[in-house]
Every structure is written in structure tokens, then in C-alpha cells.
Design a protein around this motif. Sequence first.
Motif, short mmCIF file in Angstrom:
data_model
loop_
_atom_site.label_atom_id
_atom_site.label_comp_id
_atom_site.label_asym_id
_atom_site.label_seq_id
_atom_site.Cartn_x
_atom_site.Cartn_y
_atom_site.Cartn_z
N ARG A 296 0.94 -0.92 -0.12
CA ARG A 296 0.08 0.03 0.01
C ARG A 296 0.54 0.73 0.00
O ARG A 296 0.77 1.88 -0.80
CB ARG A 296 -0.95 -0.03 1.19
CG ARG A 296 -2.14 -0.83 0.76
CD ARG A 296 -3.27 -0.52 2.16
NE ARG A 296 -2.51 -1.34 3.41
CZ ARG A 296 -3.11 -2.19 3.92
NH1 ARG A 296 -3.13 -3.49 3.29
NH2 ARG A 296 -2.14 -2.51 5.64
N ALA A 297 1.88 1.50 0.58
CA ALA A 297 2.71 2.62 0.67
C ALA A 297 3.61 2.25 -0.28
O ALA A 297 4.01 3.65 -1.02
CB ALA A 297 4.09 2.25 1.74
N LEU A 298 4.20 1.39 -1.70
CA LEU A 298 4.54 1.60 -2.87
C LEU A 298 3.24 2.09 -3.56
O LEU A 298 4.37 2.95 -4.31
CB LEU A 298 5.43 0.21 -2.35
CG LEU A 298 6.57 -0.03 -2.17
CD1 LEU A 298 6.91 -1.22 -2.15
CD2 LEU A 298 7.28 0.87 -2.70
N ASN B 179 -7.09 -6.20 -0.40
CA ASN B 179 -6.93 -6.09 -1.58
C ASN B 179 -5.94 -7.36 -2.97
O ASN B 179 -5.47 -5.99 -2.95
CB ASN B 179 -7.35 -4.69 -1.54
CG ASN B 179 -7.63 -3.79 -3.28
OD1 ASN B 179 -8.19 -5.11 -4.11
ND2 ASN B 179 -7.82 -3.05 -3.66
N PRO B 180 -6.58 -7.37 -3.14
CA PRO B 180 -5.63 -8.37 -4.35
C PRO B 180 -6.08 -7.55 -5.15
O PRO B 180 -4.69 -7.09 -6.60
CB PRO B 180 -5.99 -9.42 -4.57
CG PRO B 180 -7.32 -9.59 -4.22
CD PRO B 180 -7.67 -8.65 -3.44
N GLY B 181 -6.38 -6.34 -5.98
CA GLY B 181 -6.52 -5.68 -7.08
C GLY B 181 -5.52 -4.22 -7.36
O GLY B 181 -5.01 -4.29 -7.86
N ALA B 182 -4.97 -4.56 -6.26
CA ALA B 182 -4.35 -2.77 -5.90
C ALA B 182 -2.77 -3.40 -5.81
O ALA B 182 -2.29 -3.09 -6.90
CB ALA B 182 -4.04 -2.46 -4.27
N ALA B 183 -2.29 -5.37 -6.01
CA ALA B 183 -1.24 -5.68 -6.26
C ALA B 183 -1.62 -5.84 -7.49
O ALA B 183 -0.28 -5.15 -8.35
CB ALA B 183 -1.31 -6.84 -5.49
N TRP B 184 -2.67 -5.77 -8.17
CA TRP B 184 -2.74 -6.69 -10.05
C TRP B 184 -2.29 -5.50 -10.35
O TRP B 184 -1.68 -5.15 -11.73
CB TRP B 184 -4.25 -7.22 -9.94
CG TRP B 184 -3.81 -8.37 -10.19
CD1 TRP B 184 -3.73 -9.39 -9.05
CD2 TRP B 184 -5.29 -8.71 -10.08
NE1 TRP B 184 -4.17 -10.14 -8.51
CE2 TRP B 184 -5.54 -10.15 -8.66
CE3 TRP B 184 -7.00 -8.04 -9.33
CZ2 TRP B 184 -6.70 -11.08 -7.88
CZ3 TRP B 184 -7.92 -8.97 -8.69
CH2 TRP B 184 -7.53 -10.25 -8.52
N ALA C 144 -7.50 -1.11 -8.42
CA ALA C 144 -6.67 -0.34 -7.22
C ALA C 144 -7.15 0.62 -6.34
O ALA C 144 -7.58 1.07 -6.14
CB ALA C 144 -5.99 0.89 -8.75
N THR C 145 -5.79 1.36 -5.30
CA THR C 145 -6.96 1.65 -4.23
C THR C 145 -8.03 2.65 -4.30
O THR C 145 -8.79 3.05 -4.04
CB THR C 145 -5.20 1.93 -3.15
OG1 THR C 145 -4.68 0.73 -3.11
CG2 THR C 145 -5.60 2.67 -1.97
#
Length: 217
Positions: free
Chosen positions: A23-25, A57-62, A165-166
Motif C-alpha cells: 500500500r505504501a509503495l 485487496n488483491p486488485g491493488a497488487a494487480w 487499484a486503491t
Amino acid sequence: DSRFSRQLASEPHVGFVACDELRALERRKLQQMIEYHRRYLTIAFPLAPRRAPANFNPGAAWACGVQAAALALSSGCGDGAVLAHCGRFAQDNGGCGFVLKPPHLRDIEAVVNHADSGGESLIAPPSALRLDLRVLAARAIPGPGDAEGEAVDAPVGVAVSIWGATGDCARQTYRPSLPSNGIVVWPEALPSDDKMLPKPMSFIIGSPAAAVLVVEL
């Protein structure tokens, strides 16, 4: 943090990143993460004890180009992150469990061939979109059982959310409504007496390629 900004050697490399660091990155170094993950593999994972699994939230990773977002599937089918995971991998690409990243997240040719432009990719990401929808009704809704096991009618609500995405994540709901003969109709989605349509659920999605629509009853 520094591993997303320094140039690594050419040998294969697999990294691990916790969801809080992710999240920070994402907030501070999104473009660097995308460029990094065009060349190297990363697995994102939740921070939770085994006896009390909790997901992220896996979407933030994707959206950052991360290739694998590890989830605790044992947390139950009511977990929104698990529903988003199933929506992505159970339907796309024949349900084989692998989905190809979109070109702007995986293609390094533009970076390699246009190094004199500062290393920025010339592949444009998909344009942002606005999604408007109304959930009119749901059919074949099973009701809960009473003390004797007989089905009884109980109010049913609906929640619609975007996992991605967040900045794209959002959730909207309709108030619970009683079913009739197994059909639930939500008044918020019906036209008014003067035939005017009600305001729809509206979502602004900046990274459509990473977004999954989740509907929960």
C-alpha cells in the motif's frame, strides 16, 4: 522499498512484499513498481496469523503489476477479496488459474527501444471509465430456515463493490427488501411514479484492467 528503484542483475528474481508495504509503495512509487514488475516476479501476501486469517485487496497488487497476490482462501466465501479472486481467475482465460497481464503492465519493448525518452513506457494504459448500474432484482433467493427447518422470508440487501487499484475501490448498497416468491426487488432501482429513473450506483474506475466487480447479497 529500495529494491523497486535499483537496477537488479539479469538473473531471475522473485521477491515478496507484505500488503502494508504494498500500500505504501503504491501511493509513492506506482510507476516504478510497474516498470520493476515488467522484468521481475513478486508475490504479495497478507499480514495475519494462521488462526485468524485476514485478506487484503488483491486488485491493488494487480494494478502495480504484481504477478501473484496470495490470499487465505479458508477465510470463507463471504470474504470480498476471495470473491474478487474467484471472479478474476474462475472466469478469465477458461478458468485455468492464469490471466495474462494487460500490455501496459507487461510489455518492456517500449522501454528497451526508447531508452532515450527517459525509460518511460510509450504504451498507454487503458482510459479511465465510469460505470453506472442499477440492480433491479434477484431471483431464486433461498430464505433462512426457522426452528423447524422451514424456509421463511427475510429481508435481503445487495452490495456492489469494485476491487482494484486503491483509488478505484468503492462500495454501494441497497436497503434490504422482503422477497416475494423467491424474487427480491429493490425500490431504489425502480422508476418513480412520474417514470423518472433513479440515480444509479456510479463508480469511477481509473485502472479498468485490474478492477473486478463484486455483487453480494
